[in-house]
Design a protein around this motif. Structure first.
Motif, mmCIF file in Angstrom:
data_model
loop_
_atom_site.group_PDB
_atom_site.id
_atom_site.type_symbol
_atom_site.label_atom_id
_atom_site.label_comp_id
_atom_site.label_asym_id
_atom_site.label_seq_id
_atom_site.Cartn_x
_atom_site.Cartn_y
_atom_site.Cartn_z
ATOM 1 N N ALA A 176 -6.708 9.848 -5.672
ATOM 2 C CA ALA A 176 -6.331 11.223 -5.055
ATOM 3 C C ALA A 176 -7.071 11.287 -3.503
ATOM 4 C CB ALA A 176 -7.054 12.123 -5.965
ATOM 5 N N GLU A 177 -8.295 10.760 -3.538
ATOM 6 C CA GLU A 177 -8.941 10.703 -2.331
ATOM 7 C C GLU A 177 -8.064 9.815 -1.225
ATOM 8 O OE1 GLU A 177 -10.957 9.165 1.247
ATOM 9 O OE2 GLU A 177 -10.671 8.015 -0.408
ATOM 10 N N ASP A 215 1.291 10.664 2.387
ATOM 11 C CA ASP A 215 2.717 10.273 1.624
ATOM 12 C C ASP A 215 3.363 9.465 2.666
ATOM 13 O OD1 ASP A 215 4.892 10.077 0.771
ATOM 14 O OD2 ASP A 215 5.156 12.060 -0.152
ATOM 15 N N PRO A 216 3.508 8.024 2.451
ATOM 16 C CA PRO A 216 4.325 7.359 3.201
ATOM 17 C C PRO A 216 5.877 7.727 3.566
ATOM 18 C CG PRO A 216 4.176 6.315 1.159
ATOM 19 C CD PRO A 216 3.406 7.572 1.241
ATOM 20 N N ASP A 217 6.225 8.783 2.668
ATOM 21 C CA ASP A 217 7.655 9.445 2.794
ATOM 22 C C ASP A 217 7.662 10.641 3.540
ATOM 23 O OD1 ASP A 217 9.150 6.873 1.657
ATOM 24 O OD2 ASP A 217 8.035 7.714 -0.107
ATOM 25 N N ALA A 218 6.396 10.972 4.199
ATOM 26 C CA ALA A 218 6.317 12.354 4.541
ATOM 27 C C ALA A 218 7.578 12.777 5.537
ATOM 28 C CB ALA A 218 5.011 12.541 5.356
ATOM 29 N N GLY A 219 8.200 14.044 5.389
ATOM 30 C CA GLY A 219 9.259 14.479 6.062
ATOM 31 C C GLY A 219 10.304 14.446 5.303
ATOM 32 N N SER A 220 10.418 13.579 4.094
ATOM 33 C CA SER A 220 11.396 13.691 3.415
ATOM 34 C C SER A 220 11.392 14.171 2.045
ATOM 35 C CB SER A 220 11.753 12.030 2.734
ATOM 36 O OG SER A 220 10.765 11.481 2.042
ATOM 37 N N ALA A 221 12.230 14.674 1.375
ATOM 38 C CA ALA A 221 11.757 15.653 0.118
ATOM 39 C C ALA A 221 11.283 15.182 -0.804
ATOM 40 C CB ALA A 221 13.271 16.196 -0.275
ATOM 41 N N ARG A 235 0.963 -1.170 -0.077
ATOM 42 C CA ARG A 235 0.049 -0.007 0.162
ATOM 43 C C ARG A 235 0.884 1.075 -0.041
ATOM 44 N NH1 ARG A 235 -5.726 1.278 1.981
ATOM 45 N NH2 ARG A 235 -5.721 -1.096 2.121
ATOM 46 N N GLN A 236 1.921 1.297 0.748
ATOM 47 C CA GLN A 236 2.738 2.441 0.683
ATOM 48 C C GLN A 236 3.513 2.494 -0.482
ATOM 49 O OE1 GLN A 236 5.657 0.998 3.792
ATOM 50 N NE2 GLN A 236 4.609 2.646 5.372
ATOM 51 N N ASP A 237 3.737 1.801 -1.358
ATOM 52 C CA ASP A 237 4.235 1.520 -2.550
ATOM 53 C C ASP A 237 3.349 2.280 -3.839
ATOM 54 O OD1 ASP A 237 6.844 0.708 -2.121
ATOM 55 O OD2 ASP A 237 6.560 -1.333 -2.868
ATOM 56 N N ALA A 238 2.205 1.743 -3.572
ATOM 57 C CA ALA A 238 0.980 2.217 -4.217
ATOM 58 C C ALA A 238 0.557 3.857 -3.880
ATOM 59 C CB ALA A 238 -0.611 1.559 -3.957
ATOM 60 N N LEU A 239 0.891 4.186 -2.879
ATOM 61 C CA LEU A 239 0.482 5.701 -2.516
ATOM 62 C C LEU A 239 1.809 6.672 -3.042
ATOM 63 C CD1 LEU A 239 -0.237 5.273 1.203
ATOM 64 C CD2 LEU A 239 -1.790 6.663 -0.473
ATOM 65 N N ARG A 240 2.928 5.851 -3.206
ATOM 66 C CA ARG A 240 4.087 6.541 -3.615
ATOM 67 C C ARG A 240 3.944 6.837 -5.178
ATOM 68 N NH1 ARG A 240 6.832 2.872 -0.383
ATOM 69 N NH2 ARG A 240 8.046 3.972 1.373
ATOM 70 N N ALA A 251 0.869 7.074 -6.452
ATOM 71 C CA ALA A 251 -0.391 7.752 -6.535
ATOM 72 C C ALA A 251 0.285 9.274 -6.349
ATOM 73 C CB ALA A 251 -1.256 7.635 -5.463
ATOM 74 N N ARG A 252 1.265 9.352 -5.566
ATOM 75 C CA ARG A 252 1.745 10.814 -5.260
ATOM 76 C C ARG A 252 2.536 11.313 -6.821
ATOM 77 N NH1 ARG A 252 7.083 10.129 -2.255
ATOM 78 N NH2 ARG A 252 7.522 9.766 -4.158
ATOM 79 N N VAL A 253 3.069 10.545 -7.285
ATOM 80 C CA VAL A 253 3.828 10.835 -8.529
ATOM 81 C C VAL A 253 2.860 11.296 -9.705
ATOM 82 C CG1 VAL A 253 5.647 10.077 -10.625
ATOM 83 C CG2 VAL A 253 5.968 9.647 -8.050
ATOM 84 N N LEU A 254 1.812 10.441 -9.783
ATOM 85 C CA LEU A 254 0.636 10.772 -10.761
ATOM 86 C C LEU A 254 0.022 12.120 -10.170
ATOM 87 C CD1 LEU A 254 -0.638 7.435 -11.374
ATOM 88 C CD2 LEU A 254 0.960 8.588 -12.995
ATOM 89 N N SER A 255 -0.188 12.423 -8.998
ATOM 90 C CA SER A 255 -0.978 13.547 -8.589
ATOM 91 C C SER A 255 0.018 14.620 -8.894
ATOM 92 C CB SER A 255 -0.935 13.489 -7.185
ATOM 93 O OG SER A 255 -1.528 14.735 -6.659
#
Length: 237
Positions: A215-216, A223-229, A158-163, A165-169
């Motif tokens: 998007a929802e 973001d699973p990587d929140a806090g990193s650039a 799920r974390q990979d899927a969110l990553r 999703a973040r790029v596509l967003s």
């Protein structure tokens, strides 16, 4: 005999008959034990009777192991899938505890021995251990409280899927190869094609876009990587 509401005493005659057929002398209610069976120069056999599986039944069985290693628990045999699942689960538990397990079919007195008492020698599964450690290594941070329900857990997948999703967003419809590089998800193409969560849509050959549900989810789960650039990637020309 009312088989709909069995009593512990209903189990005694069939279990006694089985043990006597094996050469044991059998007596009921000896000390704290429901059944004691003795055969020359052997460990006594103890059987604890209950009308259903319960924690107290296993407690009693374990207590009787202070007397002998040959301890069985016995319950009436039921029908249906629920009882078959209970038998499978409790057979495994008995094996771990070193207890034997009998069931008694009250309509005809048939006694079935599902497992005999004996030392438990667990068989390790290298495959399960490998899956566990791979998930541990891939999981970013510690997003789940121990003991939480399985539904909606934040897995590495799920974390990979969110990553992705973040790029596509950020970039809009994007080639899968670029999503993989920007998200740091090697198998991004397969993940988006499988679309397990319904977040992605293929809009061209090898090109994927984010669905409203994706998007929802990104807004809700973060973001699973929140806090990193965040990844800064120029769109392929």
């Amino acid at each position: 005999m009312d088989h709909a509401r069995p009593r512990e005493t209903d189990l005694y005659p069939p279990v006694k008959a089985l043990l006597e057929s094996q050469g044991y002398t059998v007596k009921g209610e000896i000390g704290a034990a429901d059944i004691v069976a003795v055969r020359a120069d052997e460990e006594p056999v103890v059987v604890e009777l209950k009308t259903a599986f319960s924690l107290s039944l296993f407690h009693q069985g374990i207590e009787r192991q202070a007397i002998t290693d040959a301890v069985y628990i016995a319950v009436p045999r039921g029908t249906g899938r629920a009882f078959q699942k209970a038998i499978a689960a409790n057979t495994a538990l008995c094996r771990r505890l070193g207890l034997g397990l009998m069931t008694v079919r009250l309509k005809d007195g048939l006694v079935e021995i599902h497992v005999d008492p004996g030392p438990y020698r667990p068989r390790k599964s290298a495959a399960r251990k490998g899956r566990l450690l791979r998930e541990f290594a891939r999981r970013t941070g510690d997003p789940n409280a121990g003991g939480a329900t399985r539904k909606g857990l934040m897995t590495a997948y799920r974390q990979d899927a969110l990553r992705c999703a973040r790029v596509l967003s950020e970039l809009g419809p994007t080639k899968a190869a670029l999503v993989a590089r920007a998200a740091g998800v090697e198998k991004a193409r397969a993940l988006m094609a499988d679309n397990h969560y319904g977040w992605f849509e293929r809009v061209g050959t090898g090109i994927y876009a984010l669905c409203p549900s994706g998007a929802e989810a990104l807004a809700r789960l973060g973001d699973p990587d929140a806090g990193s650039a965040p990844a800064s990637v120029a769109r392929d020309s």
